[in-house]
Design a protein around this motif. Structure first.
Motif, short mmCIF file in Angstrom:
data_model
loop_
_atom_site.label_atom_id
_atom_site.label_comp_id
_atom_site.label_asym_id
_atom_site.label_seq_id
_atom_site.Cartn_x
_atom_site.Cartn_y
_atom_site.Cartn_z
N PHE A 34 0.91 -1.10 0.03
CA PHE A 34 0.08 0.09 0.19
C PHE A 34 0.98 1.22 -0.17
O PHE A 34 2.15 1.11 0.31
N ALA A 35 0.44 2.21 -0.83
CA ALA A 35 1.24 3.72 -0.40
C ALA A 35 0.05 4.51 0.49
O ALA A 35 -1.27 4.21 0.21
N ILE A 36 0.33 5.49 1.23
CA ILE A 36 -0.44 6.23 2.00
C ILE A 36 -0.43 7.44 1.46
O ILE A 36 0.35 8.27 0.86
N GLU A 37 -1.61 8.24 1.17
CA GLU A 37 -2.13 9.42 0.57
C GLU A 37 -3.00 10.37 1.66
O GLU A 37 -3.89 9.59 2.49
N PRO A 38 -2.83 11.45 1.59
CA PRO A 38 -3.49 12.24 2.71
C PRO A 38 -4.80 12.56 2.20
O PRO A 38 -5.34 12.41 0.94
N VAL A 39 -5.87 12.71 3.22
CA VAL A 39 -7.26 13.02 3.07
C VAL A 39 -7.32 14.27 3.43
O VAL A 39 -7.11 14.79 4.62
N GLN A 40 -7.84 15.15 2.69
CA GLN A 40 -8.00 16.64 3.15
C GLN A 40 -9.44 16.86 3.84
O GLN A 40 -10.41 17.43 3.36
N SER A 41 -9.41 16.28 5.21
CA SER A 41 -10.60 16.45 5.92
C SER A 41 -10.69 17.44 6.82
O SER A 41 -9.35 17.93 7.41
N HIS A 57 0.58 6.90 10.85
CA HIS A 57 0.21 7.59 9.83
C HIS A 57 -0.84 8.79 10.13
O HIS A 57 -0.97 9.89 9.99
N ALA A 58 -1.49 8.62 11.39
CA ALA A 58 -2.62 9.38 11.81
C ALA A 58 -1.69 10.28 12.41
O ALA A 58 -2.43 11.48 12.54
N VAL A 59 -0.47 10.13 13.20
CA VAL A 59 -0.01 11.10 13.64
C VAL A 59 0.63 12.17 12.78
O VAL A 59 0.67 13.32 12.60
N SER A 60 1.52 11.66 11.82
CA SER A 60 2.14 12.35 10.82
C SER A 60 1.24 13.15 9.70
O SER A 60 1.68 14.24 9.39
N HIS A 61 -0.09 12.65 9.61
CA HIS A 61 -0.93 13.58 8.90
C HIS A 61 -1.60 14.69 9.59
O HIS A 61 -2.60 15.16 9.24
N VAL A 116 -14.78 11.12 22.36
CA VAL A 116 -13.42 10.36 21.93
C VAL A 116 -13.49 10.60 20.37
O VAL A 116 -14.37 10.48 19.74
N THR A 117 -12.54 11.19 19.97
CA THR A 117 -12.01 11.38 18.51
C THR A 117 -10.97 10.32 18.09
O THR A 117 -9.87 10.39 18.51
N ILE A 118 -11.26 9.35 17.34
CA ILE A 118 -10.41 8.48 16.67
C ILE A 118 -9.98 8.99 15.55
O ILE A 118 -10.59 9.09 14.40
N VAL A 119 -8.64 9.15 15.58
CA VAL A 119 -7.80 9.64 14.22
C VAL A 119 -7.57 8.52 13.60
O VAL A 119 -6.57 7.63 14.01
N SER A 120 -7.82 8.23 12.19
CA SER A 120 -7.39 6.93 11.47
C SER A 120 -7.53 7.24 9.97
O SER A 120 -7.46 8.35 9.47
N GLY A 121 -7.35 6.11 9.27
CA GLY A 121 -7.45 6.00 7.95
C GLY A 121 -8.74 5.55 7.39
O GLY A 121 -9.55 5.05 8.12
N ARG A 122 -9.16 6.14 6.06
CA ARG A 122 -10.30 5.54 5.53
C ARG A 122 -10.16 4.07 5.26
O ARG A 122 -9.16 3.44 5.03
N ASP A 123 -11.40 3.53 5.62
CA ASP A 123 -11.68 2.10 5.54
C ASP A 123 -10.93 1.10 6.50
O ASP A 123 -10.63 0.17 6.29
#
Length: 231
Positions: A34-41, A57-61, A116-123
């Motif tokens: 996989f490659a990781i791409e940012p989501v502009q949310s 990745h949740a931290v770096s983004h 609680v806010t969960i910082v994560s990736g899509r899907d």
């Protein structure tokens, strides 16, 4: 003979693990599935009592974005916690580096009803949100990245082991062996849940590391090589 290990995890973790394996005498093959791409949310505007970061990745983004760092933070494991050092944030880390471990930590340290806010990736996995919501916590998601399959081609004929970081990665790896009814190359995974998935996909030798961090992966591989040497 030097053991060849296919590292399928995403960057920069793949290169970090490759360096560790090289130092330990292995021949790492770095080919992330996989490659990781940012989501502009947008940053959540709702009041949050607790932040949960489920990956590095949740931290770096979110490192250069504005969010309330005065509230408690949970990092899923040591590598994710390490990402916070330069941000002067000191997160809590569960003893079990997984969604299950985060859930147990929250239940033991934080009263129900908190936001609680969960910082994560899509899907990504939704289990944590489901469990916490069922217990009375008010859960929100902040999606900051997504994974895109790389469709790599790796010569699998001489591999001694494969390292997978997630269930999604296991599915991508299995595609490399689509013509085989089963896969005999040992697969190292970070959790029992991932091991069950791998076995359902006919990986015949699955090792469960004590988490996804580098030292746990190296330790599992050393146990594997040691066991083979005794056969």
């Amino acid at each position: 003979m030097t053991k060849r290990i296919w590292i399928t995890r995403t960057e920069p973790g793949a290169s970090r693990l490759a360096s560790k394996l090289h130092q330990s005498g292995y021949q790492p093959i770095t080919a992330p599935v996989f490659a990781i791409e940012p989501v502009q949310s947008p940053t959540p505007r709702l009041e949050t009592d607790l932040w949960v970061f489920v990956s590095t990745h949740a931290v770096s983004h979110t490192a250069n974005r504005q969010w309330d760092r005065t509230k408690p933070v949970i990092a899923v494991g040591p590598a994710t916690a390490l990402q916070f050092e330069s941000m002067q944030v000191h997160p809590l880390v569960p003893s079990q580096h997984s969604s299950e471990g985060i859930y147990d930590l929250i239940r033991s340290r934080f009263k129900t009803g908190l936001s609680v806010t969960i910082v994560s990736g899509r899907d990504g996995r939704k289990d944590l949100r489901t469990w916490l919501s069922g217990d009375g916590y008010v859960c929100h998601e902040w999606i900051v990245y997504e994974r895109k399959p790389t469709r790599v081609q790796v010569s699998t004929s001489q591999l001694d082991a494969i390292v997978a970081a997630s269930g999604a990665a296991i599915s991508e790896i299995r595609q490399q062996f689509a013509t085989l009814s089963s896969v005999s190359i040992p697969l190292v995974v970070p959790s029992p849940r991932d091991a069950e998935l791998a076995k359902s996909m006919q990986f015949t030798t699955v090792l469960i590391a004590e988490g996804a961090f580098d030292d746990a992966i190296v330790s599992s591989l050393e146990d594997l090589i040691s066991t083979k040497g005794q056969c």
